[in-house]
Write a protein that holds these residues in place. Structure first.
Motif, PDB file in Angstrom:
ATOM      1  N   LEU A   1      10.526   1.794  -4.578  1.00 25.47           N
ATOM      2  CA  LEU A   1      10.384   0.516  -5.276  1.00 25.47           C
ATOM      3  C   LEU A   1       8.916   0.180  -5.485  1.00 25.47           C
ATOM      4  O   LEU A   1       8.569  -0.567  -6.385  1.00 25.47           O
ATOM      5  CB  LEU A   1      11.055  -0.579  -4.461  1.00 25.47           C
ATOM      6  CG  LEU A   1      12.569  -0.405  -4.328  1.00 25.47           C
ATOM      7  CD1 LEU A   1      13.151  -1.417  -3.355  1.00 25.47           C
ATOM      8  CD2 LEU A   1      13.229  -0.550  -5.692  1.00 25.47           C
ATOM      9  N   GLY A   2       8.069   0.766  -4.633  1.00 23.96           N
ATOM     10  CA  GLY A   2       6.635   0.540  -4.778  1.00 23.96           C
ATOM     11  C   GLY A   2       6.137   0.928  -6.161  1.00 23.96           C
ATOM     12  O   GLY A   2       5.330   0.218  -6.761  1.00 23.96           O
TER      13      GLY A   2
ATOM     14  N   ILE B   1       8.697  -4.288   6.670  1.00 25.44           N
ATOM     15  CA  ILE B   1       8.887  -3.800   5.298  1.00 25.44           C
ATOM     16  C   ILE B   1      10.375  -3.781   4.970  1.00 25.44           C
ATOM     17  O   ILE B   1      10.793  -4.244   3.908  1.00 25.44           O
ATOM     18  CB  ILE B   1       8.250  -2.410   5.094  1.00 25.44           C
ATOM     19  CG1 ILE B   1       6.736  -2.520   5.258  1.00 25.44           C
ATOM     20  CG2 ILE B   1       8.566  -1.864   3.696  1.00 25.44           C
ATOM     21  CD1 ILE B   1       5.994  -1.215   5.113  1.00 25.44           C
TER      22      ILE B   1
ATOM     23  N   PHE C   1       1.083   0.920   1.046  1.00 30.44           N
ATOM     24  CA  PHE C   1       2.523   0.773   0.878  1.00 30.44           C
ATOM     25  C   PHE C   1       3.089   1.904   0.026  1.00 30.44           C
ATOM     26  O   PHE C   1       4.084   2.538   0.354  1.00 30.44           O
ATOM     27  CB  PHE C   1       2.784  -0.580   0.204  1.00 30.44           C
ATOM     28  CG  PHE C   1       4.234  -0.896  -0.013  1.00 30.44           C
ATOM     29  CD1 PHE C   1       4.985  -1.471   1.000  1.00 30.44           C
ATOM     30  CD2 PHE C   1       4.850  -0.627  -1.227  1.00 30.44           C
ATOM     31  CE1 PHE C   1       6.329  -1.772   0.802  1.00 30.44           C
ATOM     32  CE2 PHE C   1       6.184  -0.918  -1.431  1.00 30.44           C
ATOM     33  CZ  PHE C   1       6.926  -1.500  -0.416  1.00 30.44           C
ATOM     34  N   LYS C   2       2.378   2.156  -1.075  1.00 29.71           N
ATOM     35  CA  LYS C   2       2.835   3.177  -2.014  1.00 29.71           C
ATOM     36  C   LYS C   2       2.948   4.548  -1.369  1.00 29.71           C
ATOM     37  O   LYS C   2       3.915   5.257  -1.567  1.00 29.71           O
ATOM     38  CB  LYS C   2       1.821   3.309  -3.173  1.00 29.71           C
ATOM     39  CG  LYS C   2       2.005   2.508  -4.367  1.00 29.71           C
ATOM     40  CD  LYS C   2       3.270   2.748  -5.098  1.00 29.71           C
ATOM     41  CE  LYS C   2       3.945   4.029  -4.973  1.00 29.71           C
ATOM     42  NZ  LYS C   2       4.980   4.201  -4.024  1.00 29.71           N
TER      43      LYS C   2
ATOM     44  N   TYR D   1      12.273  -5.138   1.729  1.00 26.19           N
ATOM     45  CA  TYR D   1      12.561  -3.981   0.852  1.00 26.19           C
ATOM     46  C   TYR D   1      14.062  -3.872   0.635  1.00 26.19           C
ATOM     47  O   TYR D   1      14.538  -3.571  -0.460  1.00 26.19           O
ATOM     48  CB  TYR D   1      12.042  -2.723   1.547  1.00 26.19           C
ATOM     49  CG  TYR D   1      11.741  -1.536   0.652  1.00 26.19           C
ATOM     50  CD1 TYR D   1      10.456  -1.305   0.186  1.00 26.19           C
ATOM     51  CD2 TYR D   1      12.729  -0.622   0.304  1.00 26.19           C
ATOM     52  CE1 TYR D   1      10.156  -0.208  -0.600  1.00 26.19           C
ATOM     53  CE2 TYR D   1      12.432   0.485  -0.491  1.00 26.19           C
ATOM     54  CZ  TYR D   1      11.144   0.679  -0.932  1.00 26.19           C
ATOM     55  OH  TYR D   1      10.854   1.772  -1.713  1.00 26.19           O
TER      56      TYR D   1
ATOM     57  N   THR E   1       5.039   6.894   9.126  1.00 27.00           N
ATOM     58  CA  THR E   1       6.044   7.630   8.351  1.00 27.00           C
ATOM     59  C   THR E   1       5.581   9.060   8.112  1.00 27.00           C
ATOM     60  O   THR E   1       6.332  10.018   8.268  1.00 27.00           O
ATOM     61  CB  THR E   1       6.255   6.980   6.966  1.00 27.00           C
ATOM     62  OG1 THR E   1       6.488   5.610   7.169  1.00 27.00           O
ATOM     63  CG2 THR E   1       7.403   7.591   6.230  1.00 27.00           C
TER      64      THR E   1
ATOM     65  N   ALA F   1      13.191   6.271   0.179  1.00 24.15           N
ATOM     66  CA  ALA F   1      12.010   5.654   0.802  1.00 24.15           C
ATOM     67  C   ALA F   1      12.437   4.908   2.074  1.00 24.15           C
ATOM     68  O   ALA F   1      11.769   4.989   3.103  1.00 24.15           O
ATOM     69  CB  ALA F   1      11.319   4.712  -0.176  1.00 24.15           C
TER      70      ALA F   1
ATOM     71  N   SER G   1       9.642   9.883   0.050  1.00 22.00           N
ATOM     72  CA  SER G   1       9.209   8.725   0.833  1.00 22.00           C
ATOM     73  C   SER G   1       8.228   7.878   0.022  1.00 22.00           C
ATOM     74  O   SER G   1       8.322   6.657  -0.024  1.00 22.00           O
ATOM     75  CB  SER G   1       8.537   9.189   2.121  1.00 22.00           C
ATOM     76  OG  SER G   1       7.859   8.111   2.720  1.00 22.00           O
TER      77      SER G   1
HETATM   78  N1  PHE Z   1       6.261   4.243  -0.343  1.00 24.67           N
HETATM   79  C1  PHE Z   1       7.467   3.501  -0.495  1.00 24.67           C
HETATM   80  C2  PHE Z   1       7.526   2.925  -1.901  1.00 24.67           C
HETATM   81  O1  PHE Z   1       6.624   3.021  -2.664  1.00 24.67           O
HETATM   82  C3  PHE Z   1       7.588   2.392   0.518  1.00 24.67           C
HETATM   83  C4  PHE Z   1       7.373   2.819   1.923  1.00 24.67           C
HETATM   84  C5  PHE Z   1       6.409   2.176   2.687  1.00 24.67           C
HETATM   85  C6  PHE Z   1       8.140   3.831   2.503  1.00 24.67           C
HETATM   86  C7  PHE Z   1       6.176   2.547   4.000  1.00 24.67           C
HETATM   87  C8  PHE Z   1       7.921   4.210   3.817  1.00 24.67           C
HETATM   88  C9  PHE Z   1       6.947   3.571   4.559  1.00 24.67           C
HETATM   89  O2  PHE Z   1       8.482   2.337  -2.285  1.00 24.67           O
END
Ligand code: PHE
Length: 468
Positions: free
Chosen positions: A35-36, A110, A242-243, A114, A250, A336, A31
């Motif tokens: 892409l983060g 997101i 976000f990362k 995304y 989540t 993710a 998770s």
């Molecule tokens: N953490 C994921 C990423 O870095 C993005 C994400 C954000 C996934 C929020 C789940 C919830 O790409």
């Protein structure tokens, strides 16, 4: 046992849990890593001046990210519930359900952008397979840079192809989620994550032997704090949320699938460290290329797509590696997205009693239909603006910089001030089997003081109410 008996115990056993500690780690890392790390971290570091931004980011991971991740794990595993149901199970005031609604909104926002970027990644797998990047190897530096940048503009803003790729990316997520193949995902992440790490490492090693390597490394490790603005500090905080997939439930949802034996503190520290390592490796793969090929470090969302084909064009059998790189990035993006979409799916399923398939179809349908607005940041909808931003930037900005931090703040306040300390100690020591009293106390101290105060200061500063 009669059928009726079975039905009676069903509510207790219906929630699956991950099988082993390893599975918990890889699912959670699946998770977080996406892409983060590979796309967003490098380009945001580029846009915000390099090393100093990274240091601020790391401080946020430590003092805000880990405490909030632990709070989410606590809520999920304690209640074995989705992010709305949690508050009923804990008999908390209805007010706190706002965290769940924020989570829903964040998951949507997101996914809107995304899925567009995931579509670009999918299209790059196809382009690499077709050999679109083969000629880069024969060109001089300037010509190769221009060709690579042109490929990205073409892939992201020509015709309806970007929308079709976005659709495919969302459809893959829907199919996997409908199948409910938690075991499949568990297995896929466990085998493919390490391969992705090896490929990023190869990419970084090659990049670090380029002419521009020193300039690239300097950019990442030399901290020039004069380059930081209040908006880049807010951006670093948003990126940490976000990362690590925080602030929207989540990690509550995944935490609800953790097994009883899992060491929550150990898992969060390992996930945060590994995730940061992947982001840094991506930075080391991208910036030497930027400086070797005279790209602009502040080039924005296209950075990854213009640089990676260039590095692989300099490696024997580069095209095969390029295909694998984007393929594995597509997998990382997909795992993710799965964790993101699981938030509304678990809510619709458990709170609104929809079956899993309907829950998945409704969520992904909305995500695609609105998300398509972001799929052409450069052309068709390019001129449409909302609060002065393109749709793409609007959804990105609102989710990372506003919804996730606000959700995170509420989670920190709820767990820090509205849950009994003894309940927390008990959940973290796995009914007395782990001796970690002092770590839990430290976590609670940070959660009650530094985390919310930092969050509020960054926030008020960024919206201009407070000036520091
Ligand atoms: N953490 C994921 C990423 O870095 C993005 C994400 C954000 C996934 C929020 C789940 C919830 O790409």
């Amino acid at each position: 046992m009669s059928k009726d008996d079975l039905k009676q115990i069903k509510p207790e056993v219906k929630r699956e849990t991950f099988s082993t500690g390893m599975a918990v780690f890889f699912a959670t890392l699946g998770s977080a890593v996406g892409l983060g790390n590979i796309w967003k971290f490098p380009y945001m570091t580029g846009m915000n001046g390099g090393g100093a931004f990274i240091i601020v980011y790391l401080i946020f991971v430590l003092l805000i990210g880990i405490p909030i991740m632990l709070s989410e794990f606590y809520l999920g595993r304690k209640t074995r519930s989705n992010v709305l149901g949690v508050f009923d199970k804990l008999k908390a005031s209805k007010f706190w359900k706002i965290i769940g609604y924020f989570g829903l909104l964040s998951a949507m926002f997101i996914m809107f952008f995304y899925s567009t970027v995931a579509g670009w990644v999918y299209s790059y797998v196809f382009k690499a397979l077709r050999g679109d990047f083969a000629s880069l190897a024969t060109m001089g530096i300037d010509e190769a840079r221009k060709a690579s940048e042109a490929q990205f503009v073409q892939a992201s803003s020509t015709g309806i192809a970007p929308m079709i790729w976005q659709f495919i990316a969302v459809a893959v997520v829907a199919v996997i989620l409908i199948g409910g193949v938690k075991k499949g995902i568990e297995r896929v992440t466990k085998t493919l994550m390490p391969v992705l790490l090896v490929l990023i490492a190869i990419c970084a090693i090659r990049a670090l032997t380029l002419d521009g390597a020193k300039a690239g490394v300097d950019f990442l490790v030399k901290a020039d704090f004069s380059k930081l603005t209040t908006s880049s500090i807010l951006a670093a905080m948003g990126l940490a949320f976000f990362k690590l997939s925080l602030g929207m439930g989540t990690m509550v949802t995944y935490g609800s699938y953790f097994n009883k034996e899992n060491n929550l503190i150990g898992t969060s520290v390992k996930v945060a460290l590994s995730d940061t390592a992947v982001s840094l490796l991506a930075g080391f793969a991208v910036f030497p290329v930027v400086f070797t090929f005279n790209l602009a470090p502040e080039g924005g969302p296209g950075l990854l797509f213009s640089t990676i084909p260039l590095v692989f064009s300099l490696i024997p059998f580069g095209n095969i590696l390029l295909i694998s790189f984007f393929f594995l990035t597509a997998i990382a993006a997909t795992t993710a997205m799965i964790s993101m979409v699981e938030v509304p799916v678990a809510i619709l399923k458990e709170e609104f009693k929809l079956d899993r398939k309907k829950a998945v179809l409704i969520s992904t349908f909305v995500m695609f239909v609105v998300g398509v607005l972001t799929s052409h940041p450069h052309s068709v909808f390019g001129s449409a603006k909302i609060m002065g931003k393109s749709f793409f930037d609007f959804f990105d900005y609102m989710s990372s910089n506003i919804f996730l931090p606000v959700g995170g703040l509420l989670i920190a306040i709820f767990v820090g001030y509205f849950v009994k300390k003894s309940d927390i100690l008990e959940e973290f020591n796995n009914e007395g089997t782990i001796q970690n009293g002092s770590s839990v106390k430290l976590f609670l101290l940070v959660l009650k003081t530094i985390t919310p105060v930092m969050l509020i200061i960054v926030f008020l500063n960024a919206v201009g109410i407070l000036k520091i």
